[in-house]
Design a protein around this motif. Structure first.
Motif, short mmCIF file in Angstrom:
data_model
loop_
_atom_site.label_atom_id
_atom_site.label_comp_id
_atom_site.label_asym_id
_atom_site.label_seq_id
_atom_site.Cartn_x
_atom_site.Cartn_y
_atom_site.Cartn_z
N ALA A 27 0.77 -1.24 0.00
CA ALA A 27 0.00 0.00 0.00
C ALA A 27 0.81 1.29 0.00
N GLU A 34 3.96 1.60 -1.02
CA GLU A 34 5.02 1.51 -2.02
C GLU A 34 6.41 1.61 -1.41
N GLY A 35 6.56 0.97 -0.26
CA GLY A 35 7.90 0.85 0.30
C GLY A 35 8.36 2.01 1.15
N LEU A 44 7.55 2.51 4.28
CA LEU A 44 7.45 2.14 5.70
C LEU A 44 6.28 2.83 6.40
N CYS A 79 3.08 1.24 6.12
CA CYS A 79 2.02 0.25 6.20
C CYS A 79 2.67 -1.07 6.61
N LEU A 113 9.36 -6.84 6.54
CA LEU A 113 8.58 -6.18 5.52
C LEU A 113 9.26 -6.41 4.16
FE1 FES Z 1 4.33 -0.32 3.01
FE2 FES Z 1 6.36 -2.07 2.75
S1 FES Z 1 4.90 -1.46 1.27
S2 FES Z 1 5.83 -0.85 4.48
#
Ligand code: FES
Length: 130
Positions: A50, A52-53, A55, A57, A96
């Motif tokens: 959600a 996009e990386g 941090l 979610c 993650l």
């Molecule tokens: Fe949201 Fe990895 S995609 S923390």
């Protein structure tokens, strides 16, 4: 010259394994997207990734299936740990997926995606050191 890649296996809740090649430097979340993995359907949380990386979610939660590989990963940052705390079915080897970046020593890593996480949690699954 060929781009250097490592082997990564994603494991679905049914134990179905899909092996892909991931270029060094690419995150597991990006790799799953790039390879159009269909393990649990594209609407599955993991494939949404959600934030996009960034941090923000925990939808990219994965379980590293072998402690040996878990121990090779860089330690999670405080930000990652805070997000992991919110993840459903957290295990000792949860990370993650957007924070696991392909490096040569991770060749052969196996990752269970979140639906599997839930089942394993129910079954009392905990990855144990060898
Ligand atoms: Fe949201 Fe990895 S995609 S923390």
């Amino acid at each position: 010259e060929q781009e250097e890649t490592i082997s990564v296996t994603f494991v679905s809740k049914d134990g179905e394994e899909t092996q892909i090649r991931v270029p060094i430097g690419m995150s597991m979340l990006e790799a799953a997207h790039e390879n159009d993995l269909e393990l649990e359907g594209k609407n599955h949380d993991f494939f949404v990734g959600a934030c996009e990386g960034s941090l923000a979610c925990s939808t990219c939660h994965v379980i590293v299936m072998d402690m040996e590989y878990y121990n090779k990963l860089e330690d999670p940052t405080d930000e990652e740990n805070d997000m992991l705390d919110l993840a459903f079915g957290l295990t000792e080897t949860s990370r993650l997926g957007c924070q696991i970046v392909a490096r040569p020593e991770l060749d052969g890593i196996r990752l269970a995606i979140p639906a599997a996480t839930r089942n394993f949690a129910v079954d009392g699954y905990v990855a144990k050191p060898h």
